[in-house]
Design a protein around this motif. Sequence first.
Motif, PDB file in Angstrom:
ATOM      1  N   GLU A 108       0.837  -1.214   0.000  1.00  0.00           N
ATOM      2  CA  GLU A 108       0.000   0.000   0.000  1.00  0.00           C
ATOM      3  C   GLU A 108       0.869   1.259   0.000  1.00  0.00           C
ATOM      4  N   ILE A 109       1.762   1.350  -0.953  1.00  0.00           N
ATOM      5  CA  ILE A 109       2.682   2.484  -1.068  1.00  0.00           C
ATOM      6  C   ILE A 109       1.924   3.786  -1.231  1.00  0.00           C
ATOM      7  N   ASN A 110       0.716   3.734  -1.795  1.00  0.00           N
ATOM      8  CA  ASN A 110      -0.088   4.938  -2.008  1.00  0.00           C
ATOM      9  C   ASN A 110      -0.659   5.498  -0.707  1.00  0.00           C
ATOM     10  N   GLN A 168       7.300   9.981   0.734  1.00  0.00           N
ATOM     11  CA  GLN A 168       7.526   9.462  -0.618  1.00  0.00           C
ATOM     12  C   GLN A 168       8.735  10.139  -1.262  1.00  0.00           C
ATOM     13  N   ALA A 169       8.929  11.435  -0.961  1.00  0.00           N
ATOM     14  CA  ALA A 169      10.090  12.158  -1.495  1.00  0.00           C
ATOM     15  C   ALA A 169      11.388  11.581  -0.926  1.00  0.00           C
ATOM     16  N   ASN A 195      -3.522  -0.650  -4.318  1.00  0.00           N
ATOM     17  CA  ASN A 195      -4.856  -1.178  -4.595  1.00  0.00           C
ATOM     18  C   ASN A 195      -5.680  -0.218  -5.446  1.00  0.00           C
ATOM     19  N   GLU A 196      -5.017   0.749  -6.081  1.00  0.00           N
ATOM     20  CA  GLU A 196      -5.663   1.632  -7.049  1.00  0.00           C
ATOM     21  C   GLU A 196      -4.722   1.823  -8.226  1.00  0.00           C
ATOM     22  N   ARG A 238      -3.643  12.504  -5.583  1.00  0.00           N
ATOM     23  CA  ARG A 238      -2.475  12.908  -4.791  1.00  0.00           C
ATOM     24  C   ARG A 238      -2.110  11.888  -3.712  1.00  0.00           C
ATOM     25  N   HIS A 239      -2.301  10.620  -4.052  1.00  0.00           N
ATOM     26  CA  HIS A 239      -1.874   9.535  -3.166  1.00  0.00           C
ATOM     27  C   HIS A 239      -0.474   9.051  -3.528  1.00  0.00           C
ATOM     28  N   LEU A 240       0.009   9.424  -4.706  1.00  0.00           N
ATOM     29  CA  LEU A 240       1.306   8.946  -5.181  1.00  0.00           C
ATOM     30  C   LEU A 240       1.979  10.029  -6.005  1.00  0.00           C
TER      31      LEU A 240
END
Length: 451
Positions: free
Chosen positions: A240-242, A249-250, A281-282, A291-293
Motif C-alpha cells: 500500500e505504497i499509495n 515518498q520524497a 490497490n488503485e 495525490r496519493h502517489l
Amino acid sequence: MKDKEAFMFALYEKIMNLVDVGIHAVDEEGRTIIYNQKMREIEAMEIREVLHKKLTDVFQFHGSEESTLLQALQSGKDSHRVKQTYFNNKGREITSVNHTYPFLYNGKVKGAVEIAQDITKIDRLIRRNHEPNTGYTFGHIIGKSKAILEVIEFSKRAARTSSYVLIIGETGTGKELFAQSIHNESERSRGPFITQNCAALPDNLIESILFGTKKGAFTGAVDRAGLFEQADGGTLLLDEINALNIHLQAKLLRVLQEKKVKRIGGTKEKPVEVRVIATMNETPYEAITNRHLRKDLYYRLGVVTLFIPPLRDRVEDLPLLTDHFIQKYNNLFQMNVKGVKPEVLTFFRSYRWPGNIRELEHMIEAAMNVMFEEEWIDFHHLPTQYRHQNGTPDANFTQPLLKDRLLEFEKHCIIEALEANGSNISKAAEQLGLSRQSLQYRMKRLGIKPF
C-alpha cells in the motif's frame, strides 16, 4: 502538620499517576517503593503484585542481563536511553527504553529510580518484519485462465532482473503472493525478504522503521537499523505504497535513486543494495490524480508494472480456487466436504467479488463452519449477506448490466493507454485507434482527467 503531609502525599501521588512515562523506584534492597500508573500499564501489572516486593521475585530477564534499576543501585551510576527486554510474572514480554538514576542520601546509595518509555509494540513489529515469511512461489498461484497465466509469465521474466517492481491490484487479489514468488525466483532468494504495510502505522513511526534511527535523535531514540538496512542484499516489499505520506515518498524516492540511506538524526549515509517491490490497490492514474502517489516515484517504481486481475475477470479459475479452499478447510476442520452445488457455483460466477480471492476463501470457511455431515455446500450454508430468504442469490450481488461492464472496460483501456504513453493524448489515441477528438470526448464522458 499531619494535614499538610497528607495533602502533599496526595498531590505527589496524583502527579505520579498523571505523567505519561513509567516511573519505578526501589530501595537499597531492591524492593519497589514507587510504581506509578503508567508503569503498571506498560508492564500489565497490578500495584499489589509489585509494591514492596523484590524486583528479582517479580520480573525475569534474558540470560545474564540484569535490571537497569539494579545496575544503578549497585554501580551508583546513571544510565540513559538503555533498551531493555524482560518478562512480567505472567510471562509477558516487555521492551522499554530507560533513563535510570541512583538515589543518594547522606552520601550513600539508598535506592534507584527509573523513567521508562514503552516500545514493546514497535520492537515486536520490527522483529516480525524481519522474520522470514517467504514461503510462496509461482507454483502456489492457482489458476489456468489466460489473464492469470500472462501475469505469472511476466512476473517470472521480472524475477531475472533487479529492477524495481510495482504490483497493482484490488484488495484480496494476491499481490504479496506475487511479490514473494518474484523474490524466491530471483538471485536474491537467499537474502532477506522484509515486508511493511505503509498504511498500518503513523507517519513518524513508519519513517523511523523504514530509515532507522540514531541514538539521541529524539526522546527514547536508540541506534536501530531501518528496514532498508535490514533488507540489504534482499527484497523490501512496501505494501500500500499509495498510503505513504507524500513527504515520506520524497525521501523514499531519494533512497531509491541514490541507493543510500541516512538514519533519522544521523549524518552519514550508508549504501544499501535492496530490490523494492511496491503494491497499490488503485491504478497509478487514480493514485496520482488523487495525490496519493508522487508522479516521479511512480516512474521510478514502475520500471516493471504488474496488474493482477480481479477475480471477476478470471471466473474460469473459480472451480480450481473453490476446490483448493474446500480442501484446505477439510484438512483444518477434519471434514469431508466434496464441493459446492451447481447453483452455488453459478452464483459464484455471477457475483462481482469486491474482496476477490480473499473474500472467496472467507465465504468457503464461513460455509463450512455451519455444516455438520453434509458433503456439498448449498445456498443455505453461505453467510446471510450472500443469500436471499428463499435460498437464491440476493439481487444486489448479481452481475451488472452489460452496458455498465462495457463502460467499465472502456474506461480501463483508456486509462491503461494514457499511462503507457505518459498521459500524451495524441499517442494514446493512436494506440487505441481513435482520433484525438474522439478520445477527448470519451475521456470527458467517462470522467477521466489527464495527469
